[in-house]
Design an enzyme around this catalytic site. Structure first.
Site, mmCIF file in Angstrom:
data_model
loop_
_atom_site.group_PDB
_atom_site.id
_atom_site.type_symbol
_atom_site.label_atom_id
_atom_site.label_comp_id
_atom_site.label_asym_id
_atom_site.label_seq_id
_atom_site.Cartn_x
_atom_site.Cartn_y
_atom_site.Cartn_z
ATOM 1 N N ASP A 255 18.210 39.098 24.819
ATOM 2 C CA ASP A 255 16.838 38.587 24.791
ATOM 3 C C ASP A 255 15.977 39.544 23.966
ATOM 4 O O ASP A 255 16.282 40.734 23.883
ATOM 5 C CB ASP A 255 16.262 38.486 26.217
ATOM 6 N N THR B 147 16.411 18.869 25.610
ATOM 7 C CA THR B 147 15.422 18.387 26.580
ATOM 8 C C THR B 147 15.400 16.858 26.604
ATOM 9 O O THR B 147 15.626 16.209 25.565
ATOM 10 C CB THR B 147 14.000 18.915 26.249
ATOM 11 N N SER C 269 6.206 16.340 20.671
ATOM 12 C CA SER C 269 5.531 17.594 20.284
ATOM 13 C C SER C 269 6.426 18.275 19.260
ATOM 14 O O SER C 269 7.595 17.897 19.097
ATOM 15 C CB SER C 269 5.359 18.522 21.492
ATOM 16 N N TYR D 78 7.621 21.280 19.525
ATOM 17 C CA TYR D 78 8.718 21.905 20.289
ATOM 18 C C TYR D 78 9.864 20.898 20.482
ATOM 19 O O TYR D 78 11.027 21.193 20.206
ATOM 20 C CB TYR D 78 8.201 22.405 21.648
ATOM 21 N N HIS D 79 9.512 19.701 20.968
ATOM 22 C CA HIS D 79 10.559 18.710 21.210
ATOM 23 C C HIS D 79 11.255 18.326 19.898
ATOM 24 O O HIS D 79 12.454 18.064 19.868
ATOM 25 C CB HIS D 79 9.977 17.468 21.902
ATOM 26 N N LYS E 84 14.002 20.562 19.092
ATOM 27 C CA LYS E 84 15.214 20.274 19.888
ATOM 28 C C LYS E 84 16.005 19.123 19.264
ATOM 29 O O LYS E 84 17.233 19.113 19.289
ATOM 30 C CB LYS E 84 14.824 19.918 21.330
ATOM 31 N N GLN F 31 17.698 18.351 29.310
ATOM 32 C CA GLN F 31 17.176 18.734 30.623
ATOM 33 C C GLN F 31 15.733 18.261 30.807
ATOM 34 O O GLN F 31 14.931 18.276 29.881
ATOM 35 C CB GLN F 31 17.227 20.261 30.750
ATOM 36 N N VAL G 140 11.961 21.731 35.021
ATOM 37 C CA VAL G 140 12.576 22.387 36.182
ATOM 38 C C VAL G 140 11.464 22.943 37.069
ATOM 39 O O VAL G 140 10.433 23.372 36.568
ATOM 40 C CB VAL G 140 13.477 23.551 35.712
ATOM 41 N N ARG H 279 2.868 24.248 38.403
ATOM 42 C CA ARG H 279 1.417 24.284 38.172
ATOM 43 C C ARG H 279 0.644 23.661 39.334
ATOM 44 O O ARG H 279 -0.336 24.221 39.816
ATOM 45 C CB ARG H 279 1.087 23.482 36.911
ATOM 46 N N TYR I 141 -3.164 14.388 34.034
ATOM 47 C CA TYR I 141 -3.614 14.014 32.692
ATOM 48 C C TYR I 141 -3.723 12.488 32.587
ATOM 49 O O TYR I 141 -2.725 11.763 32.714
ATOM 50 C CB TYR I 141 -2.621 14.507 31.630
ATOM 51 N N ARG J 213 -3.057 15.438 25.621
ATOM 52 C CA ARG J 213 -1.881 15.181 24.775
ATOM 53 C C ARG J 213 -1.895 13.767 24.237
ATOM 54 O O ARG J 213 -2.495 12.881 24.836
ATOM 55 C CB ARG J 213 -0.596 15.333 25.600
ATOM 56 N N GLU K 236 0.228 10.890 24.352
ATOM 57 C CA GLU K 236 1.426 10.387 25.030
ATOM 58 C C GLU K 236 1.074 9.103 25.765
ATOM 59 O O GLU K 236 -0.092 8.861 26.074
ATOM 60 C CB GLU K 236 1.964 11.437 26.033
#
Ligand SMILES: NC(=O)c1ccc[n+]([C@@H]2O[C@H](COP(=O)([O-])OP(=O)(O)OC[C@H]3O[C@@H](n4cnc5c(N)ncnc54)[C@H](O)[C@@H]3O)[C@@H](O)[C@H]2O)c1
Length: 382
Positions: free
Chosen positions: A31, A144, A179, A181-182, A185, A208, A211, A241, A255, A326, A328
């Site tokens: 790491d 993801t 996004s 990030y996605h 992936k 995934q 989690v 959260r 949201y 967002r 979505e």
């Protein structure tokens, strides 16, 4: 098995390292503390401090007598990657080492390019290292469920049979990330699929869901062995959260309409799934894709669940819809398959009031450390 865990300091990486070590596997972790640095940079520190990796492995050894190898280094650096692979000669690799936050990836140009370059370069380096140093190794990569988006048809486990003008072929299931990030992936999956076809690598790509939780058999041994717990809007996942918001007396921030439905899982089940994937490897030249979640919930259902658990602890919880930061769908069809892990013997840990109450009790012990600015900063907008 000799297992190399990339991203072994992370929320999932560290519990995975302990779990596999506890099961008798020979484990080493790598790491570069990117996650810790990003939290510091954005002023969204986890709820409690966690020891660094060197300290963590010492604490682990003092409880179990088992050793875990540690390398601190950036997996974008080929020098680090080649050194680690030639030293450990892994039989399997668990690749968690990415920038994992959708909201962070949408912050600004710098955060976006960091996400793009980091995630793709690490994946590319890992692929080249497997080819060069451990061509027979099984690579387990974390993807993801967000790669699929929320299509108006059932979501299969990675692949879709298409019939077109009377002919048939199996294709990667269509992707529609929400996004950057996605999107990284999705690109990772394409890279893996390309090199599986080209070099015959042995790969499992795990789609995934979000989690929740921090307690595992191993992390219960000592509070210093617990993983990070982020409750902020950049790095906190929704259940973690909501639990922190409930304890802080803050309304649960749903949201928009709150109909956004996703597949979730307890951290205990992440560990089981990764172990099951390692113990039942893909074949040479196979890109095996499995959907890694156990239950689906809408955001409204999760908020109600947390509110009910709060009542058991005499916490009165308000649920409040806020403008969705967002882009979505807030109300959509969602029917993803998830039988592959059940077929391998996954024992599901369902979300329950007991699970939520235990998390709330933990957060209550650190209540004074909760920062209002982290709960809702308005930064995570796109
Ligand atoms: N936590 C979830 O709910 C969830 C859901 C779906 C997928 N995932 C995926 O699972 C993986 C692990 O997620 P997590 O929640 O543990 O995230 P995390 O940020 O806690 O863990 C990732 C770790 O990788 C390290 N890392 C990142 N880039 C690196 C680099 N260049 N060199 C060395 N180390 C590097 C980070 O420092 C961090 O410790 C990620 O790939 C994430 O996208 C997580």
């Amino acid at each position: 098995m000799r297992v190399l865990i990339l991203g072994g300091d992370g929320y999932l990486g560290w519990p995975t390292a302990m779990h596999l070590s506890n099961k008798g596997h020979e484990v080493a972790v790598v790491d570069n503390y990117l996650r810790r640095d990003m939290c510091r940079e954005q002023n969204v520190e986890p709820l409690y401090e966690t020891p660094n990796l060197h300290e963590r492995v010492e604490i682990w050894k003092s409880h179990t007598g088992r050793s875990i190898g540690v390398t601190i280094g950036d997996l974008r650096d080929w020098q680090v990657v080649s050194e680690v692979f030639s030293r450990y000669k892994p039989e399997c690799i668990v690749h968690y080492a990415e920038q994992p936050s959708a909201p962070y990836s949408m912050l600004d140009r710098r955060a976006s390019t960091l996400t793009l370059m980091n995630n793709l370069e690490v994946t590319a380096n890992v692929i080249f290292a497997v080819k060069e140093f451990s061509p027979e190794a099984h690579l387990v990569k974390l993807g993801t469920m967000g790669e699929y988006g929320t299509p108006n048809i059932d979501i299969e486990e990675g692949w879709l049979d298409i019939e077109h003008n009377g002919r048939k072929q199996k294709f990667l299931y269509p992707r529609a990330a929400g996004s950057l990030y996605h999107t990284t992936k999705v690109l990772d999956t394409d890279l893996l699929w390309f090199y599986v076809r080209t070099w015959g690598l042995k790969v499992t790509d795990l789609m995934q869901g979000p989690v929740y939780g921090i307690y595992t058999n191993e992390s219960r041994m000592d509070p210093r062995l617990l993983p990070f717990f982020n409750y902020d809007e950049l790095f906190g996942t929704v259940v973690n959260r909501f639990v922190a918001q409930a304890v802080a007396g803050h309304p649960l921030t749903v949201y928009g309409k709150g109909g956004q439905t996703r597949g979730y899982l307890n951290i205990l089940d992440t560990l089981q799934c990764v172990r099951l994937a390692l113990e039942n490897p893909a074949e040479n030249g196979e890109l095996r894709i499995m959907n890694q979640f156990t239950e689906t919930f809408s955001v409204n259902q999760l908020a109600d669940f947390v509110a009910k658990a709060g009542t058991r602890l005499d916490i009165s919880v308000e649920v409040k819809s806020i403008e969705n930061p967002r882009k979505e769908s807030e109300d959509h069809y969602y029917n993803p398959k998830h039988t592959a892990f059940q077929n391998l013997g996954l024992q599901v840990t369902p979300l329950s009031e007991d699970v939520l109450c235990e998390m709330m009790e933990m957060v209550m012990r650190h209540r004074d450390a909760i920062s209002d600015g982290s709960i809702f900063s308005g930064k995570a907008t796109w």
